[in-house]
Scaffold this motif. Structure first.
Motif, PDB file in Angstrom:
ATOM      1  N   ASN A 379       0.822  -1.213   0.000  1.00 44.63           N
ATOM      2  CA  ASN A 379       0.000   0.000   0.000  1.00 44.63           C
ATOM      3  C   ASN A 379       0.851   1.256   0.000  1.00 44.63           C
ATOM      4  OD1 ASN A 379      -2.622  -0.642  -0.405  1.00 44.63           O
ATOM      5  ND2 ASN A 379      -3.098  -0.968   1.765  1.00 44.63           N
ATOM      6  N   LYS A 380       1.954   1.196   0.739  1.00 45.98           N
ATOM      7  CA  LYS A 380       2.881   2.339   0.751  1.00 45.98           C
ATOM      8  C   LYS A 380       3.372   2.624  -0.679  1.00 45.98           C
ATOM      9  CE  LYS A 380       5.604   5.308   2.899  1.00 45.98           C
ATOM     10  NZ  LYS A 380       5.183   6.287   3.904  1.00 45.98           N
ATOM     11  N   ALA A 381       3.753   1.562  -1.375  1.00 45.37           N
ATOM     12  CA  ALA A 381       4.267   1.734  -2.741  1.00 45.37           C
ATOM     13  C   ALA A 381       3.179   2.298  -3.660  1.00 45.37           C
ATOM     14  CB  ALA A 381       4.778   0.405  -3.276  1.00 45.37           C
ATOM     15  N   ARG A 382       1.943   1.860  -3.469  1.00 46.77           N
ATOM     16  CA  ARG A 382       0.860   2.388  -4.316  1.00 46.77           C
ATOM     17  C   ARG A 382       0.625   3.868  -4.025  1.00 46.77           C
ATOM     18  NH1 ARG A 382      -4.372   0.109  -4.693  1.00 46.77           N
ATOM     19  NH2 ARG A 382      -4.357  -0.336  -2.463  1.00 46.77           N
ATOM     20  N   GLN A 383       0.820   4.273  -2.766  1.00 44.79           N
ATOM     21  CA  GLN A 383       0.697   5.700  -2.431  1.00 44.79           C
ATOM     22  C   GLN A 383       1.810   6.513  -3.084  1.00 44.79           C
ATOM     23  OE1 GLN A 383       0.580   5.119   1.883  1.00 44.79           O
ATOM     24  NE2 GLN A 383      -1.388   6.204   1.918  1.00 44.79           N
ATOM     25  N   VAL A 384       3.028   5.986  -3.021  1.00 46.77           N
ATOM     26  CA  VAL A 384       4.150   6.723  -3.630  1.00 46.77           C
ATOM     27  C   VAL A 384       3.957   6.781  -5.146  1.00 46.77           C
ATOM     28  CG1 VAL A 384       6.650   6.872  -3.860  1.00 46.77           C
ATOM     29  CG2 VAL A 384       5.664   6.026  -1.731  1.00 46.77           C
ATOM     30  N   ARG A 385       3.384   5.719  -5.692  1.00 50.44           N
ATOM     31  CA  ARG A 385       3.112   5.725  -7.133  1.00 50.44           C
ATOM     32  C   ARG A 385       2.183   6.886  -7.498  1.00 50.44           C
ATOM     33  NH1 ARG A 385       0.903   0.635 -10.850  1.00 50.44           N
ATOM     34  NH2 ARG A 385       1.279   1.684 -12.832  1.00 50.44           N
ATOM     35  N   THR A 386       1.197   7.149  -6.660  1.00 54.92           N
ATOM     36  CA  THR A 386       0.307   8.300  -6.879  1.00 54.92           C
ATOM     37  C   THR A 386       1.118   9.598  -6.887  1.00 54.92           C
ATOM     38  OG1 THR A 386      -1.542   7.157  -5.835  1.00 54.92           O
ATOM     39  CG2 THR A 386      -1.676   9.563  -5.939  1.00 54.92           C
ATOM     40  N   LEU A 387       2.060   9.717  -5.935  1.00 56.02           N
ATOM     41  CA  LEU A 387       2.874  10.937  -5.853  1.00 56.02           C
ATOM     42  C   LEU A 387       3.728  11.102  -7.122  1.00 56.02           C
ATOM     43  CD1 LEU A 387       4.085  10.750  -2.122  1.00 56.02           C
ATOM     44  CD2 LEU A 387       2.244  12.170  -3.066  1.00 56.02           C
ATOM     45  N   ILE A 388       4.271   9.985  -7.605  1.00 57.46           N
ATOM     46  CA  ILE A 388       5.113  10.030  -8.814  1.00 57.46           C
ATOM     47  C   ILE A 388       4.274  10.446 -10.028  1.00 57.46           C
ATOM     48  CG2 ILE A 388       6.411   8.560 -10.426  1.00 57.46           C
ATOM     49  CD1 ILE A 388       7.341   7.024  -7.788  1.00 57.46           C
ATOM     50  N   ALA A 389       3.078   9.885 -10.140  1.00 56.73           N
ATOM     51  CA  ALA A 389       2.191  10.261 -11.250  1.00 56.73           C
ATOM     52  C   ALA A 389       1.814  11.734 -11.146  1.00 56.73           C
ATOM     53  CB  ALA A 389       0.950   9.375 -11.253  1.00 56.73           C
ATOM     54  N   ASN A 390       1.599  12.216  -9.915  1.00 52.19           N
ATOM     55  CA  ASN A 390       1.247  13.632  -9.724  1.00 52.19           C
ATOM     56  C   ASN A 390       2.399  14.560 -10.115  1.00 52.19           C
ATOM     57  OD1 ASN A 390      -1.276  12.931  -8.862  1.00 52.19           O
ATOM     58  ND2 ASN A 390      -0.831  13.168  -6.664  1.00 52.19           N
ATOM     59  N   ASP A 391       3.642  14.118  -9.862  1.00 52.08           N
ATOM     60  CA  ASP A 391       4.809  14.915 -10.297  1.00 52.08           C
ATOM     61  C   ASP A 391       4.725  15.190 -11.794  1.00 52.08           C
ATOM     62  OD1 ASP A 391       5.911  14.760  -7.767  1.00 52.08           O
ATOM     63  OD2 ASP A 391       7.574  13.431  -8.317  1.00 52.08           O
ATOM     64  N   PHE A 392       4.441  14.127 -12.558  1.00 55.28           N
ATOM     65  CA  PHE A 392       4.380  14.281 -14.020  1.00 55.28           C
ATOM     66  C   PHE A 392       3.200  15.166 -14.420  1.00 55.28           C
ATOM     67  CE2 PHE A 392       7.092  10.438 -14.066  1.00 55.28           C
ATOM     68  CZ  PHE A 392       8.023  10.814 -15.018  1.00 55.28           C
ATOM     69  N   LYS A 393       2.049  14.953 -13.764  1.00 52.37           N
ATOM     70  CA  LYS A 393       0.862  15.761 -14.090  1.00 52.37           C
ATOM     71  C   LYS A 393       1.178  17.242 -13.941  1.00 52.37           C
ATOM     72  CE  LYS A 393      -2.980  12.797 -13.054  1.00 52.37           C
ATOM     73  NZ  LYS A 393      -3.471  12.188 -11.830  1.00 52.37           N
ATOM     74  N   LYS A 394       1.840  17.550 -12.846  1.00 53.90           N
ATOM     75  CA  LYS A 394       2.173  18.941 -12.577  1.00 53.90           C
ATOM     76  C   LYS A 394       3.158  19.448 -13.639  1.00 53.90           C
ATOM     77  CE  LYS A 394       3.227  21.970  -8.767  1.00 53.90           C
ATOM     78  NZ  LYS A 394       4.712  22.098  -8.662  1.00 53.90           N
ATOM     79  N   ALA A 395       4.154  18.632 -13.961  1.00 54.13           N
ATOM     80  CA  ALA A 395       5.157  19.058 -14.950  1.00 54.13           C
ATOM     81  C   ALA A 395       4.498  19.346 -16.302  1.00 54.13           C
ATOM     82  CB  ALA A 395       6.236  17.986 -15.099  1.00 54.13           C
ATOM     83  N   TYR A 396       3.545  18.508 -16.671  1.00 53.03           N
ATOM     84  CA  TYR A 396       2.927  18.678 -17.993  1.00 53.03           C
ATOM     85  C   TYR A 396       1.952  19.864 -18.043  1.00 53.03           C
ATOM     86  CZ  TYR A 396       5.145  14.509 -19.821  1.00 53.03           C
ATOM     87  OH  TYR A 396       6.079  13.615 -20.256  1.00 53.03           O
ATOM     88  N   GLU A 397       1.776  20.550 -16.900  1.00 55.45           N
ATOM     89  CA  GLU A 397       1.034  21.813 -16.960  1.00 55.45           C
ATOM     90  C   GLU A 397       1.901  22.881 -17.616  1.00 55.45           C
ATOM     91  OE1 GLU A 397      -0.127  22.632 -12.948  1.00 55.45           O
ATOM     92  OE2 GLU A 397      -1.508  20.914 -12.889  1.00 55.45           O
ATOM     93  N   SER A 398       3.224  22.704 -17.558  1.00 56.22           N
ATOM     94  CA  SER A 398       4.090  23.756 -18.110  1.00 56.22           C
ATOM     95  C   SER A 398       4.984  23.284 -19.265  1.00 56.22           C
ATOM     96  CB  SER A 398       4.963  24.359 -17.003  1.00 56.22           C
ATOM     97  OG  SER A 398       5.730  23.356 -16.390  1.00 56.22           O
ATOM     98  N   VAL A 399       5.071  21.973 -19.507  1.00 56.29           N
ATOM     99  CA  VAL A 399       5.885  21.522 -20.650  1.00 56.29           C
ATOM    100  C   VAL A 399       5.089  20.536 -21.508  1.00 56.29           C
ATOM    101  CG1 VAL A 399       8.081  21.823 -19.418  1.00 56.29           C
ATOM    102  CG2 VAL A 399       6.933  19.582 -19.380  1.00 56.29           C
ATOM    103  N   ASP A 400       5.584  20.319 -22.744  1.00 53.71           N
ATOM    104  CA  ASP A 400       4.908  19.413 -23.679  1.00 53.71           C
ATOM    105  C   ASP A 400       5.533  18.029 -23.710  1.00 53.71           C
ATOM    106  OD1 ASP A 400       3.032  21.409 -24.987  1.00 53.71           O
ATOM    107  OD2 ASP A 400       4.958  22.384 -25.300  1.00 53.71           O
ATOM    108  N   VAL A 401       6.855  17.987 -23.587  1.00 58.41           N
ATOM    109  CA  VAL A 401       7.568  16.706 -23.502  1.00 58.41           C
ATOM    110  C   VAL A 401       8.695  16.870 -22.489  1.00 58.41           C
ATOM    111  CG1 VAL A 401       7.150  15.840 -25.862  1.00 58.41           C
ATOM    112  CG2 VAL A 401       9.106  17.342 -25.408  1.00 58.41           C
TER     113      VAL A 401
END
Lengths: 493, 95
Positions: A379-401
């Motif tokens: 469960n801990k790993a699944r939570q961190v996976r959410t954080l990692i996916a959120n990092d990318f989501k945030k990044a793609y607000e300002s970049v295309d690739v």
């Protein structure tokens, strides 16, 4: 006619359309090339009879104006895709002799598009590995060698046979699967293009499962355009895979406009890792310059949870693998080793049928899913996976690739990094984060290392935006102008 | 936390993989090394973070609950190490 094995898919399609050569001739040249490069051990099974039969059928279709997008193109099929009537093993002993009575959706899509099967390519056992040294059928040898040395190098893994045979000009392209980098890292080590599409873009039905929330099939080719052509043939909705996404499949080639002016390219600062060789850093800088020169704008970004991606992956992937591989029980398919009782038979069968790395991962997975540890690990790993996916989501607000190196080193020697599982896992440090987030990524050859072996750069895109990814990759490919050839090549150098 | 030989034997039993005594020792070392390394996740505060269930945001597709496949026992059992009368055959389970 001697250079048929050096053509790109795009050129070969044009050549057949013009009538310069037939699918039969193209296939015969590649069947011969597969024989000539047997020393690479890139195939578990060669299927020349099937290839020639498919080639003849392809020539007939083309003559009657029914050519598909991969019409007459000889490819290697990673031995993780079930192929009806042809042994499918996942490079394991436990599935030795397994002859599927059905066809995986992706391989079926490719045959429907006109592709021709040269054989089933070798891989790390159950796609678990980064050096193609865990196959029951032996190591795959990289066609590239270090300057002045004939030491055998790894082609990377897990799609090592696919990468090696494409690099050696024995197959025009190959299928790969990528769970944590298994398309992109071998592409980088072998000097070819490898595209991992967005999770859900290609059906997983009939692909032997490793970690179902991560596994994704994709093309391995010698050009970005070829990857676009092949992805179009592979992708699509499939009701038999509940995670397959019902979106139209674009004509990916149309995305290769060559125009990336104004695009924002993210450069993640967390990917500058201590101990990364200087030449990897330099290749990365060069890539940034190429994109800037083409009118794109590099932007420094932060993906703060990057360092937790590998440990997260090495909980989630083994957990899913321990569940998925429970099916190999000596009852329904594959090998059986008898025992005094049913349980005894299971234990004997699985002890004899799985290799060491597969067993290690099943045991880790069993442990992290067992009572008392489920929350602390899984469960801990699944939570961190959410954080990692959120990092990318945030990044793609300002970049295309996003642009990164593909792997932290060029191809290493077979036998190196073998005693330490974690040193081996670190190969995937740049590829795993995007896998956890389900995002598409492509590796393109950017140049040669000081040892004379290929280096790869990785572009990551937004979910289901393979088109932008391919567009930028096409520009980078042009700038890199990578034309070096490996030493061990069909027909000689 | 550490995985000793006894724990290796227990998880090997759960995973239905025969692991003999000598291998238990080696595996305990390897598993501890890997588990020690993944332990670094504990330094992250994840309270209130939803564990990821699906990487692609999608609603679970549903279909009518009808039989839409089957009727080919021979194909299904073709790869079985042992089958009889259209069934998989296993060692005797009930005495």
């Amino acid at each position: 006619m001697s250079n048929l094995t050096h053509l790109t898919i795009a050129d070969a399609l044009a050549g057949m359309e013009k009538g310069d050569f037939t699918a039969r001739e193209l296939t015969e040249a590649h069947v011969k090339a597969v024989e000539e490069t047997r020393g690479l051990n890139a195939y578990i099974v060669e299927t020349p009879e099937i290839a020639l039969k498919q080639a003849d059928a392809s020539d007939k279709r083309r003559a009657s104006g029914e050519a598909g997008v991969m019409e007459g193109i000889p490819i290697a099929m990673k031995d993780l895709f079930c192929t009806e009537g042809t042994q499918t093993t996942a490079a394991s002993h436990i599935l030795e002799g397994f002859v599927p009575t059905y066809e995986s959706t992706v391989s079926g899509n490719l045959w429907n598009a006109g592709a021709v099967m040269l054989g089933k390519s070798n891989l790390d056992q159950f796609a678990m590995g980064s050096a193609n040294i865990t196959s029951h059928f032996g190591n795959v040898i990289n066609p590239w060698q270090r300057e002045g040395s004939s030491a055998e190098l790894t082609p990377g893994g897990s799609s090592g046979g696919s990468a090696a045979t494409v690099a050696a000009r024995a197959a025009m392209a190959a299928t790969g699967t990528d769970t944590g980098g298994s398309i992109r890292q071998p592409a980088a080590f072998s000097g070819i293009v490898g595209l991992k599409p967005t999770y859900g873009r290609c059906s997983r039905w009939g692909v032997i499962a490793f970690a179902s929330s991560l596994d994704q099939a994709g093309p391995m080719t010698r050009s970005v355009r070829d990857a676009a052509i092949m992805l179009e043939a592979m992708a699509g909705y499939d009701a038999k895979d509940s995670t397959s996404v019902n979106l139209p499949v674009p004509r990916y080639q149309d995305a290769l406009t060559g125009d990336i002016r104004g695009l924002k390219v993210g450069i993640p600062r967390e990917y500058r890792i201590d101990g990364t060789p200087v030449e990897i850093e330099k290749a990365w800088e060069q890539g940034i310059e190429w994109l800037r020169a083409a009118g794109a704008e590099p932007v420094e970004i932060s993906l703060p949870h990057t360092k937790y991606a590998l440990p997260t992956y090495y909980i989630i992937a083994p957990a899913e693998c321990s569940s998925n591989l429970a099916r190999y029980d000596g009852v329904r398919y594959g090998q059986r080793v008898e025992g005094r009782s049913l349980d005894d038979m299971y234990e004997n069968t699985r002890a004899a049928g799985f290799g060491d790395e597969v067993k290690r991962r099943i045991l880790i997975g069993t442990y992290v899913l067992s009572a008392g540890y489920y929350d602390a690990y899984y469960n801990k790993a699944r939570q961190v996976r959410t954080l990692i996916a959120n990092d990318f989501k945030k990044a793609y607000e300002s970049v295309d690739v996003i642009l990164t190196p593909t792997a932290p080193s060029p191809a290493f020697g077979i036998g190196e990094k073998m005693d330490d599982p974690i040193a081996m896992y670190l190969n995937d440090v740049f590829t795993v984060p995007a896998s956890l987030a389900g995002l598409p990524g492509i590796s393109i050859p950017s140049g040669l290392s000081s040892e004379g072996t290929p280096l790869g750069l990785q572009l990551l895109g937004r979910a289901f935006d393979e088109e932008t990814l391919l567009r930028v990759a096409g520009v980078m490919e042009q700038a890199a102008g990578f034309s070096a050839l490996p030493q061990l090549i069909a027909g000689g150098k | 936390m550490s995985v000793d030989k006894k724990t290796v034997a227990k998880i090997a039993k759960l995973a239905r993989i025969r692991v003999d005594e000598a291998q238990q020792e080696a595996l305990s070392g390897e598993l501890n090394q890997i588990l020690g390394w993944v332990e670094q996740l504990s330094e992250l505060d994840t309270s209130g973070v939803e564990p990821m269930t699906s990487v692609v945001e999608m609603t679970q597709p549903l279909r009518e609950d009808v039989v839409n496949d089957g009727g080919y026992v021979d194909r299904v059992t073709k790869n079985a190490p042992e089958s009889a009368h259209g069934f998989y055959a296993v060692p005797k389970v009930v005495e």
